[in-house]
Design a protein around this motif. Sequence first.
Motif, PDB file in Angstrom:
ATOM      1  N   GLY A 368     -35.560 -12.914  -2.708  1.00 57.80           N
ATOM      2  CA  GLY A 368     -34.836 -11.485  -2.682  1.00 57.80           C
ATOM      3  C   GLY A 368     -33.759 -11.590  -1.856  1.00 57.80           C
ATOM      4  N   ALA A 369     -33.339 -10.622  -1.357  1.00 64.74           N
ATOM      5  CA  ALA A 369     -31.999 -10.289  -0.421  1.00 64.74           C
ATOM      6  C   ALA A 369     -32.174  -9.231   0.564  1.00 64.74           C
ATOM      7  N   ILE A 370     -31.347  -9.608   1.674  1.00 70.06           N
ATOM      8  CA  ILE A 370     -31.398  -8.583   2.586  1.00 70.06           C
ATOM      9  C   ILE A 370     -30.119  -7.489   2.354  1.00 70.06           C
ATOM     10  N   HIS A 371     -30.107  -6.509   1.904  1.00 74.24           N
ATOM     11  CA  HIS A 371     -29.230  -5.499   1.721  1.00 74.24           C
ATOM     12  C   HIS A 371     -28.723  -4.898   2.980  1.00 74.24           C
ATOM     13  N   LEU A 372     -27.330  -4.856   2.978  1.00 74.00           N
ATOM     14  CA  LEU A 372     -26.646  -4.037   3.871  1.00 74.00           C
ATOM     15  C   LEU A 372     -25.896  -2.825   3.314  1.00 74.00           C
ATOM     16  N   VAL A 373     -26.253  -1.719   3.380  1.00 71.22           N
ATOM     17  CA  VAL A 373     -25.112  -0.685   3.020  1.00 71.22           C
ATOM     18  C   VAL A 373     -24.446  -0.057   3.845  1.00 71.22           C
ATOM     19  N   GLU A 374     -23.241  -0.009   3.908  1.00 73.29           N
ATOM     20  CA  GLU A 374     -22.609   0.715   4.966  1.00 73.29           C
ATOM     21  C   GLU A 374     -21.597   1.792   4.411  1.00 73.29           C
ATOM     22  N   LEU A 375     -21.633   2.918   4.818  1.00 72.51           N
ATOM     23  CA  LEU A 375     -21.098   4.283   4.459  1.00 72.51           C
ATOM     24  C   LEU A 375     -20.009   4.616   5.378  1.00 72.51           C
ATOM     25  N   SER A 376     -19.002   5.398   4.812  1.00 77.37           N
ATOM     26  CA  SER A 376     -17.788   5.621   5.741  1.00 77.37           C
ATOM     27  C   SER A 376     -18.265   6.966   6.466  1.00 77.37           C
ATOM     28  N   THR A 377     -17.871   6.808   7.694  1.00 78.03           N
ATOM     29  CA  THR A 377     -18.120   8.230   8.659  1.00 78.03           C
ATOM     30  C   THR A 377     -17.144   8.597   9.559  1.00 78.03           C
ATOM     31  N   ASP A 378     -16.851   9.843   9.858  1.00 74.89           N
ATOM     32  CA  ASP A 378     -16.061  10.213  10.794  1.00 74.89           C
ATOM     33  C   ASP A 378     -16.637  11.129  11.901  1.00 74.89           C
ATOM     34  N   ASP A 379     -17.945  10.850  12.065  1.00 72.88           N
ATOM     35  CA  ASP A 379     -18.662  11.383  13.363  1.00 72.88           C
ATOM     36  C   ASP A 379     -19.786  10.831  13.404  1.00 72.88           C
ATOM     37  N   GLU A 380     -20.420  10.931  14.565  1.00 75.49           N
ATOM     38  CA  GLU A 380     -21.650   9.936  15.162  1.00 75.49           C
ATOM     39  C   GLU A 380     -22.958  11.041  14.315  1.00 75.49           C
ATOM     40  N   ILE A 381     -22.697  12.159  13.750  1.00 76.16           N
ATOM     41  CA  ILE A 381     -23.932  12.944  13.302  1.00 76.16           C
ATOM     42  C   ILE A 381     -24.512  12.506  12.248  1.00 76.16           C
ATOM     43  N   VAL A 386     -27.635   1.238   6.216  1.00 77.48           N
ATOM     44  CA  VAL A 386     -29.040   1.047   5.832  1.00 77.48           C
ATOM     45  C   VAL A 386     -29.230  -0.221   5.735  1.00 77.48           C
ATOM     46  N   VAL A 387     -30.370  -0.969   6.124  1.00 77.24           N
ATOM     47  CA  VAL A 387     -30.476  -2.454   5.789  1.00 77.24           C
ATOM     48  C   VAL A 387     -31.994  -2.554   5.264  1.00 77.24           C
ATOM     49  N   MET A 388     -32.275  -3.348   4.340  1.00 80.43           N
ATOM     50  CA  MET A 388     -33.621  -3.393   3.695  1.00 80.43           C
ATOM     51  C   MET A 388     -33.695  -4.579   2.905  1.00 80.43           C
ATOM     52  N   TRP A 389     -35.049  -5.063   2.727  1.00 80.01           N
ATOM     53  CA  TRP A 389     -35.323  -6.353   1.831  1.00 80.01           C
ATOM     54  C   TRP A 389     -35.549  -5.773   0.428  1.00 80.01           C
ATOM     55  N   VAL A 390     -34.751  -6.438  -0.498  1.00 79.75           N
ATOM     56  CA  VAL A 390     -34.781  -6.195  -1.919  1.00 79.75           C
ATOM     57  C   VAL A 390     -35.576  -7.415  -2.677  1.00 79.75           C
ATOM     58  N   PRO A 391     -36.926  -7.434  -3.302  1.00 82.35           N
ATOM     59  CA  PRO A 391     -37.411  -8.305  -3.775  1.00 82.35           C
ATOM     60  C   PRO A 391     -36.647  -8.835  -5.095  1.00 82.35           C
ATOM     61  N   GLU A 392     -36.686  -9.813  -5.526  1.00 77.53           N
ATOM     62  CA  GLU A 392     -36.140 -10.422  -6.699  1.00 77.53           C
ATOM     63  C   GLU A 392     -36.848  -9.846  -7.954  1.00 77.53           C
ATOM     64  N   THR A 393     -38.043  -9.813  -7.711  1.00 81.36           N
ATOM     65  CA  THR A 393     -38.991  -9.319  -8.738  1.00 81.36           C
ATOM     66  C   THR A 393     -38.663  -7.966  -9.241  1.00 81.36           C
ATOM     67  N   PRO A 394     -38.366  -7.743 -10.543  1.00 83.94           N
ATOM     68  CA  PRO A 394     -37.963  -6.368 -11.037  1.00 83.94           C
ATOM     69  C   PRO A 394     -38.672  -5.199 -10.630  1.00 83.94           C
ATOM     70  N   ALA A 395     -38.370  -4.049 -10.173  1.00 82.36           N
ATOM     71  CA  ALA A 395     -39.188  -2.961 -10.028  1.00 82.36           C
ATOM     72  C   ALA A 395     -39.180  -1.953 -11.059  1.00 82.36           C
TER      73      ALA A 395
END
Length: 529
Positions: A368-381, A386-395
């Motif tokens: 599988g793979a460790i996925h890192l998702v980064e979104l743009s933000t202009d504030d701390e709220i 997001v970080v997660m493990w995504v298995p190679e096996t189709p879901a």
Amino acid sequence: MPKILDRRTFCKNLALASTAGLAAAGGAPALAAAGLKLGPSKPFSFDLLKARAKTMAGEAYRGPAMPSPDVLYKIDYEAWGRIHFNDAYALYAEGPNRFPVTFFHLGRFFKKAVDIFVAEDDTAREIIYDPAYFDMPENSPAKALPKGAGFAGFRFQEAKDSPKFDWRKNDWVAFLGASYFRAIGELHQYGLSARGVAVDTAVADRNEEFPDFTQIYIGPQSGDTVTVYALLEGPKIVGAVKFLMTRGEGVVMDIDQSYFLRGDIVRFGIAPLTSMYWFSETEKPTAVDWRPEVHDSDGLAMWTGWGGRLWRPLNNPPHIMASAFSDTSPKGFGLLQRDRVFDHYLDGVNYERRPSLWVEPKGDWGKGAIHLVELSTDDEIHDNIVVMWVPETPATAGSEFTFSYRLHWLADEPYPTPLARVVATRLGNGGQPGQPRPKNVRKFMVEFLGGPLNDLAFGTKPELEVEASRGKFTDYRMIEPVPDGVAGHWRVTFDLAEVEGKDPVELRAVLKQGDKILSETWMFQYHPF
């Protein structure tokens, strides 16, 4: 990604608010106390919960109840903050169990009711909501909710016999909103969150789904460990989750999951972690904020199945970015807060004390793979990481998945690398001081600390191995000890030029001495201006 109004105040309230919970009435002597209303006793076990989840996966999605939506809308953040659980009703405030349980009220931002049960001796009884459990102003809109409306979530208070904390004022685990939960670390501070599962996070042409814990079963306690079971449901997934949560120096959670898919999922995220990164010493827009840094986590650490140690500093990118780090049977990964210096934040919400969260897989997770998702933000709220493990096996619809793992809510990763670690990443204009700075040249400075660098012979420099997915390194390169008198503290500086376009550049650097690896591998995603 969900957005929580005034997130910094919310996190602070989790740690500081005076809270209490329900005290059982009727039923077993261990639950006997005044005030609690319980439903009838029903058979319960984790196997029964898993069987129910599997059956529900073949049925239409119904979702959690949202009682009196018009009333809930009136319970805005200010009104919600004035509703306090009365500690006279705390579940396990009396009796042998060490950790009392308290409850969150429904409101505009937490509209979905979760059914909460007490599970003991292979049976469970529902805890029936009553507004009498909460102290609230006479004019609170919450008074218009019907009896039995339900709870938004719950939390475990510190032990009644704790020599450090007053259980009425301090809690250590909180479940609130969808399948989100969080715990304090060794430094007694809330920060980032975990959740049961992630469904299609940052997938083009798909809306992310946020399954809910619709039923919670508060199970037995033993010593420092509490047990919780949860039924999770969303349009595409149903699952049963077991938590064994231990309060030690920080918090350790052993989690067992069984999931049954109703629909196809493109990005099926296991052990998802959610955090906030606005800016750090790496780079920030001029005068965007008075503080030097604002983040709950500053990097993603990975311990690969082949034994590699990787460090990826977080970004606040100009647009949503999704990165995948392929692996087989990873040993662990986590979002860490490595910078623990107060002067680097200067904020009373204690960013320097936010916990690091490490995922330790149990069993063989396969490819599988460790996925890192980064979104743009202009504030701390806003949570934007997001970080997660995504298995190679189709879901795919009809699929079944089981995963077990351990979460470590600590000050640092539980199994630190013996190699030197990255402790800072900084960007600046390229070129050398005293000379005209060339255009479109970017300087990178990376600091490493500890490990084999502590043992380098006097006058010996480590060697830098650095790569870029595009662009060209100039002749400028510097490797030197940081002049702070700290043993094993080195920095490397190099310039990258000839980068065309705005697409990100993947950078990689490691310190070596001959064939010997001295440091973890620094992996950075650079976004050209």
